[in-house]
Design a protein around this motif. Structure first.
Motif, PDB file in Angstrom:
ATOM      1  N   LEU A  68      28.156 102.199 -51.346  1.00  0.00           N
ATOM      2  CA  LEU A  68      28.739 100.924 -50.903  1.00  0.00           C
ATOM      3  C   LEU A  68      28.719 100.781 -49.385  1.00  0.00           C
ATOM      4  O   LEU A  68      29.115  99.740 -48.854  1.00  0.00           O
ATOM      5  CB  LEU A  68      30.163 100.799 -51.437  1.00  0.00           C
ATOM      6  CG  LEU A  68      30.337 100.070 -52.787  1.00  0.00           C
ATOM      7  CD1 LEU A  68      30.054  98.594 -52.638  1.00  0.00           C
ATOM      8  CD2 LEU A  68      29.461 100.683 -53.870  1.00  0.00           C
ATOM      9  N   SER A  69      28.249 101.821 -48.683  1.00  0.00           N
ATOM     10  CA  SER A  69      28.137 101.728 -47.229  1.00  0.00           C
ATOM     11  C   SER A  69      27.109 100.686 -46.803  1.00  0.00           C
ATOM     12  O   SER A  69      27.246 100.067 -45.742  1.00  0.00           O
ATOM     13  CB  SER A  69      27.755 103.092 -46.629  1.00  0.00           C
ATOM     14  OG  SER A  69      28.794 104.028 -46.806  1.00  0.00           O
ATOM     15  N   LEU A  70      26.064 100.490 -47.615  1.00  0.00           N
ATOM     16  CA  LEU A  70      25.040  99.513 -47.228  1.00  0.00           C
ATOM     17  C   LEU A  70      25.590  98.087 -47.262  1.00  0.00           C
ATOM     18  O   LEU A  70      25.511  97.377 -46.254  1.00  0.00           O
ATOM     19  CB  LEU A  70      23.811  99.657 -48.120  1.00  0.00           C
ATOM     20  CG  LEU A  70      22.620  98.761 -47.755  1.00  0.00           C
ATOM     21  CD1 LEU A  70      22.200  98.962 -46.300  1.00  0.00           C
ATOM     22  CD2 LEU A  70      21.437  99.025 -48.679  1.00  0.00           C
ATOM     23  N   PRO A  71      26.169  97.623 -48.391  1.00  0.00           N
ATOM     24  CA  PRO A  71      26.796  96.298 -48.328  1.00  0.00           C
ATOM     25  C   PRO A  71      27.972  96.256 -47.373  1.00  0.00           C
ATOM     26  O   PRO A  71      28.254  95.213 -46.767  1.00  0.00           O
ATOM     27  CB  PRO A  71      27.237  96.032 -49.774  1.00  0.00           C
ATOM     28  CG  PRO A  71      27.236  97.346 -50.446  1.00  0.00           C
ATOM     29  CD  PRO A  71      26.197  98.162 -49.755  1.00  0.00           C
ATOM     30  N   ILE A  75      28.328  93.433 -44.618  1.00  0.00           N
ATOM     31  CA  ILE A  75      29.510  92.566 -44.500  1.00  0.00           C
ATOM     32  C   ILE A  75      30.051  92.578 -43.072  1.00  0.00           C
ATOM     33  O   ILE A  75      30.432  91.550 -42.519  1.00  0.00           O
ATOM     34  CB  ILE A  75      30.591  93.008 -45.512  1.00  0.00           C
ATOM     35  CG1 ILE A  75      30.164  92.635 -46.934  1.00  0.00           C
ATOM     36  CG2 ILE A  75      31.943  92.363 -45.178  1.00  0.00           C
ATOM     37  CD1 ILE A  75      31.058  93.212 -48.019  1.00  0.00           C
ATOM     38  N   ALA A  76      30.060  93.772 -42.462  1.00  0.00           N
ATOM     39  CA  ALA A  76      30.536  93.858 -41.077  1.00  0.00           C
ATOM     40  C   ALA A  76      29.576  93.156 -40.127  1.00  0.00           C
ATOM     41  O   ALA A  76      29.998  92.409 -39.232  1.00  0.00           O
ATOM     42  CB  ALA A  76      30.696  95.320 -40.681  1.00  0.00           C
ATOM     43  N   ARG A  83      35.348  95.925 -36.638  1.00  0.00           N
ATOM     44  CA  ARG A  83      36.775  96.207 -36.451  1.00  0.00           C
ATOM     45  C   ARG A  83      37.567  95.804 -37.696  1.00  0.00           C
ATOM     46  O   ARG A  83      38.383  96.572 -38.212  1.00  0.00           O
ATOM     47  CB  ARG A  83      37.287  95.451 -35.223  1.00  0.00           C
ATOM     48  CG  ARG A  83      38.701  95.800 -34.790  1.00  0.00           C
ATOM     49  CD  ARG A  83      38.720  96.970 -33.818  1.00  0.00           C
ATOM     50  NE  ARG A  83      38.043  96.679 -32.576  1.00  0.00           N
ATOM     51  CZ  ARG A  83      38.627  96.207 -31.480  1.00  0.00           C
ATOM     52  NH1 ARG A  83      39.928  95.946 -31.487  1.00  0.00           N
ATOM     53  NH2 ARG A  83      37.942  96.008 -30.379  1.00  0.00           N
ATOM     54  N   GLN A  84      37.347  94.599 -38.194  1.00  0.00           N
ATOM     55  CA  GLN A  84      38.071  94.110 -39.360  1.00  0.00           C
ATOM     56  C   GLN A  84      37.623  94.815 -40.640  1.00  0.00           C
ATOM     57  O   GLN A  84      38.432  95.047 -41.552  1.00  0.00           O
ATOM     58  CB  GLN A  84      37.861  92.600 -39.507  1.00  0.00           C
ATOM     59  CG  GLN A  84      38.593  91.776 -38.463  1.00  0.00           C
ATOM     60  CD  GLN A  84      40.101  91.856 -38.635  1.00  0.00           C
ATOM     61  OE1 GLN A  84      40.760  92.737 -38.078  1.00  0.00           O
ATOM     62  NE2 GLN A  84      40.653  90.955 -39.421  1.00  0.00           N
ATOM     63  N   ALA A  85      36.343  95.169 -40.724  1.00  0.00           N
ATOM     64  CA  ALA A  85      35.847  95.860 -41.910  1.00  0.00           C
ATOM     65  C   ALA A  85      36.557  97.203 -42.082  1.00  0.00           C
ATOM     66  O   ALA A  85      36.917  97.597 -43.200  1.00  0.00           O
ATOM     67  CB  ALA A  85      34.340  96.073 -41.804  1.00  0.00           C
ATOM     68  N   VAL A  86      36.780  97.921 -40.986  1.00  0.00           N
ATOM     69  CA  VAL A  86      37.496  99.202 -41.048  1.00  0.00           C
ATOM     70  C   VAL A  86      38.937  98.989 -41.513  1.00  0.00           C
ATOM     71  O   VAL A  86      39.468  99.738 -42.340  1.00  0.00           O
ATOM     72  CB  VAL A  86      37.451  99.903 -39.676  1.00  0.00           C
ATOM     73  CG1 VAL A  86      38.405 101.098 -39.636  1.00  0.00           C
ATOM     74  CG2 VAL A  86      36.022 100.353 -39.365  1.00  0.00           C
ATOM     75  N   TRP A  87      39.580  97.959 -41.010  1.00  0.00           N
ATOM     76  CA  TRP A  87      40.978  97.677 -41.361  1.00  0.00           C
ATOM     77  C   TRP A  87      41.126  97.379 -42.855  1.00  0.00           C
ATOM     78  O   TRP A  87      41.939  98.004 -43.545  1.00  0.00           O
ATOM     79  CB  TRP A  87      41.484  96.514 -40.525  1.00  0.00           C
ATOM     80  CG  TRP A  87      42.835  95.973 -40.923  1.00  0.00           C
ATOM     81  CD1 TRP A  87      43.098  94.770 -41.501  1.00  0.00           C
ATOM     82  CD2 TRP A  87      44.109  96.624 -40.769  1.00  0.00           C
ATOM     83  NE1 TRP A  87      44.447  94.620 -41.708  1.00  0.00           N
ATOM     84  CE2 TRP A  87      45.095  95.748 -41.281  1.00  0.00           C
ATOM     85  CE3 TRP A  87      44.508  97.852 -40.255  1.00  0.00           C
ATOM     86  CZ2 TRP A  87      46.445  96.061 -41.294  1.00  0.00           C
ATOM     87  CZ3 TRP A  87      45.865  98.169 -40.261  1.00  0.00           C
ATOM     88  CH2 TRP A  87      46.811  97.286 -40.774  1.00  0.00           C
ATOM     89  N   TYR A  88      40.328  96.446 -43.360  1.00  0.00           N
ATOM     90  CA  TYR A  88      40.445  96.080 -44.770  1.00  0.00           C
ATOM     91  C   TYR A  88      39.972  97.215 -45.675  1.00  0.00           C
ATOM     92  O   TYR A  88      40.504  97.404 -46.779  1.00  0.00           O
ATOM     93  CB  TYR A  88      39.655  94.805 -45.052  1.00  0.00           C
ATOM     94  CG  TYR A  88      40.291  93.573 -44.438  1.00  0.00           C
ATOM     95  CD1 TYR A  88      41.581  93.185 -44.796  1.00  0.00           C
ATOM     96  CD2 TYR A  88      39.622  92.820 -43.479  1.00  0.00           C
ATOM     97  CE1 TYR A  88      42.178  92.064 -44.219  1.00  0.00           C
ATOM     98  CE2 TYR A  88      40.211  91.701 -42.902  1.00  0.00           C
ATOM     99  CZ  TYR A  88      41.493  91.334 -43.272  1.00  0.00           C
ATOM    100  OH  TYR A  88      42.089  90.236 -42.693  1.00  0.00           O
ATOM    101  N   GLY A 221      26.666  84.544 -47.352  1.00  0.00           N
ATOM    102  CA  GLY A 221      27.252  85.875 -47.474  1.00  0.00           C
ATOM    103  C   GLY A 221      28.595  85.864 -48.179  1.00  0.00           C
ATOM    104  O   GLY A 221      28.852  86.688 -49.063  1.00  0.00           O
ATOM    105  N   TRP A 222      29.447  84.917 -47.793  1.00  0.00           N
ATOM    106  CA  TRP A 222      30.759  84.843 -48.446  1.00  0.00           C
ATOM    107  C   TRP A 222      30.630  84.464 -49.917  1.00  0.00           C
ATOM    108  O   TRP A 222      31.394  84.933 -50.766  1.00  0.00           O
ATOM    109  CB  TRP A 222      31.660  83.842 -47.718  1.00  0.00           C
ATOM    110  CG  TRP A 222      32.274  84.393 -46.465  1.00  0.00           C
ATOM    111  CD1 TRP A 222      32.083  83.967 -45.196  1.00  0.00           C
ATOM    112  CD2 TRP A 222      33.161  85.517 -46.376  1.00  0.00           C
ATOM    113  NE1 TRP A 222      32.793  84.736 -44.305  1.00  0.00           N
ATOM    114  CE2 TRP A 222      33.464  85.695 -45.002  1.00  0.00           C
ATOM    115  CE3 TRP A 222      33.726  86.387 -47.309  1.00  0.00           C
ATOM    116  CZ2 TRP A 222      34.311  86.710 -44.558  1.00  0.00           C
ATOM    117  CZ3 TRP A 222      34.570  87.406 -46.856  1.00  0.00           C
ATOM    118  CH2 TRP A 222      34.857  87.545 -45.509  1.00  0.00           C
TER     119      TRP A 222
END
Length: 498
Positions: A68-71, A75-76, A83-88, A221-222
């Motif tokens: 799941l690191s690729l998607p 997404i990031a 920054r937000q990807a790490v938080w969520y 993307g969304w």
């Protein structure tokens, strides 16, 4: 970005260091007891699985974490920013551990799914942010920064396996899983409180330079993300209702082909249609070679949580003054060695770099793979005693972990740094994702291999350890023969060296 430093490195490294430390505490703490909990008898709070099924589930889980690191990188890059990807991602991970702590079988698998999703968001992007801290610095200091970051990973791993391992084996499996969630939550608090040290690193999504095109890509993307979330929700509901019965071994086997095919198509797409110049295409080709090397390496290394864990539980004498040490504690030997050796390796690369003697990246990869193979050669000799009906001392596993640790320090932090150097700027998150896809493939293969070291195959154990030794060390020697061509493809990102 602030001009302040931390241990001679950008101050933002401390934020990422401690966030990753607590995330790895939760990941490795849970991993230390995962297979043991699945094979334990139902009467003792376990799930009563056979070895092949349990290790296949383990392989699927650990592979999913990296797959799941690729998607997550995409997404990031396109939607959230790193920054937000790490938080969520951290929020999902903590939620997954707390869900696994519930004493219900369906929620056990739902929790694993949440952890997979969260780690896919967090893992590639926090590493990419480390690379951004060293923008413009492609030398030994950058590699030293990644080695320091890697030491934080292993401090978390060391204590996670001790604490979650003790709680899981001596108190109850679900207590171990719950403890992992508590410490991931601490990591999130730390990340939020010290985020200002990162400056603008990871705040913005990648841009093509065309605002209207970027807006259309974000909208598409969304849409993809919401469709994916809907499908995952359906899977979770099916798991909770108990209507989904899946063959873990068949899924793991199919997953190997899916990852190989998917990674191949992705690399071809980026090279042929990614809008890259010739030098960038060559560097993406080098990343593809490292992808294969990583898969081979991690297929052996990730035996730690599966076949090595069962070897420690069943065939290792763990009595200390009348008290039996938890089998999972032996997994903490690897991060302990890394904590001790990572500063030495970081210093070594810097000193060799000053003398223009720093080994090239493919040379370090080759050294890592050969040492990986030698670790299995050690267990080949140990398993000869096991076949004779004897229990062996923990020193056999400790020596294997030492060799795997020195191999890891030659390959893993160097690989992280190499990808951030080689990746085209617009594809940094996705290329970091391919690095973890290599780990994902290795985990799947490792989970399938581990099932053949079970109690029903004790007589074949020496031959199987020898096969893994010949495969991993042989690939390392093969890679060494192609060091010069790989360095030529990498171009000027490589410093002079053998």
């Amino acid at each position: 970005m602030t001009d302040k430093t931390w241990a001679g490195h950008p101050s933002g490294l401390s934020t990422l260091f401690f966030t990753e430390m607590w995330e790895r505490f939760s990941y490795y703490g849970m991993r230390a007891i995962l297979v043991l909990a699945m094979v334990a008898a139902v009467e003792s709070g376990g799930m009563g699985m056979d070895d092949r099924t349990a290790t296949a589930v383990y392989g699927i889980y650990t592979a999913g974490v990296y797959l799941l690191s690729l998607p997550g990188g995409w997404i990031a890059d396109r939607l959230l920013g790193q920054r937000q990807a790490v938080w969520y991602g951290g929020i999902l991970i903590a939620s997954g551990h707390f869900t696994m702590a519930l004493p219900l079988e369906p929620t056990f698998f739902v929790g694993m799914l949440l952890i997979v999703l969260g780690t896919g968001l967090l893992k590639p992007n926090i590493s990419a942010m480390v690379g951004q801290l060293y923008a413009g610095d492609m030398g030994a200091r950058r590699d030293a920064g990644f080695s320091l970051f890697y030491m934080g990973i292993n401090i978390g791993s060391f204590f996670g396996q001790l604490i979650c391992g003790f709680l899981g084996e001596k108190v109850g499996w679900h207590y171990g899983f719950g403890a992992a969630g508590v410490f991931m939550a601490l990591g999130l608090v730390q990340y939020r409180r010290t985020g200002m040290r990162l400056g603008d690193v990871g705040l913005h999504v990648a841009s093509s330079g065309d605002a209207s095109r970027d807006a259309r890509e974000r909208q598409r993307g969304w849409t993809i993300v919401w469709i994916g979330m809907t499908l995952l929700l359906a899977v979770m509901l099916a798991a909770l209702s108990g209507t989904m019965a899946l063959d873990a071994i068949a899924i793991a086997s199919a997953g190997v082909y899916v990852i190989v095919g998917g990674a191949g198509m992705f690399f071809l797409y980026v090279i042929l249609f990614g809008g890259l110049d010739l030098a960038e295409r060559k560097r993406v080709g080098v990343i593809a070679v490292f992808f294969v090397a990583a898969a081979v390496f991690w297929s052996g290394f990730e035996q730690a949580g599966s076949s090595f864990n069962l070897f420690a539980d069943r065939y290792t004498d763990r009595m200390i003054f009348g008290w039996e040490m938890p089998a999972s504690w032996l997994q903490s030997v690897n991060p302990m060695f890394i904590i001790l050796l990572a500063p030495l390796f970081a210093t070594l690369w810097v000193q060799l770099g000053k003398r223009n003697m720093d080994p090239s990246i493919p040379a370090k990869f080759s050294l890592g793979l050969v040492q990986m193979g030698l670790g299995f050669l050690v267990l080949y000799f140990a398993s000869i005693y096991v076949v004779q009906g004897e229990k062996v001392l923990p020193t056999w596993l400790c020596l294997t972990y030492l060799l795997h640790t020195t191999g890891e320090l030659c390959l893993s932090p160097v690989g992280l740094s190499a990808v951030t150097k080689l990746a085209p700027k617009r594809y940094v998150g996705q290329m970091m994702g391919t690095w973890f896809m290599g780990a994902s493939l290795g985990n799947l293969i490792g989970g399938l291999i581990a099932g053949h070291f079970g109690e029903d195959n004790v007589a074949e154990m020496p031959a199987r350890f020898m096969t893994v030794f010949l495969t991993t060390a042989g690939f390392g020697v093969l890679l060494a023969l192609f060091i010069a061509p790989i360095r030529n493809l990498a171009g000027k990102t490589e410093a002079p060296g053998p």
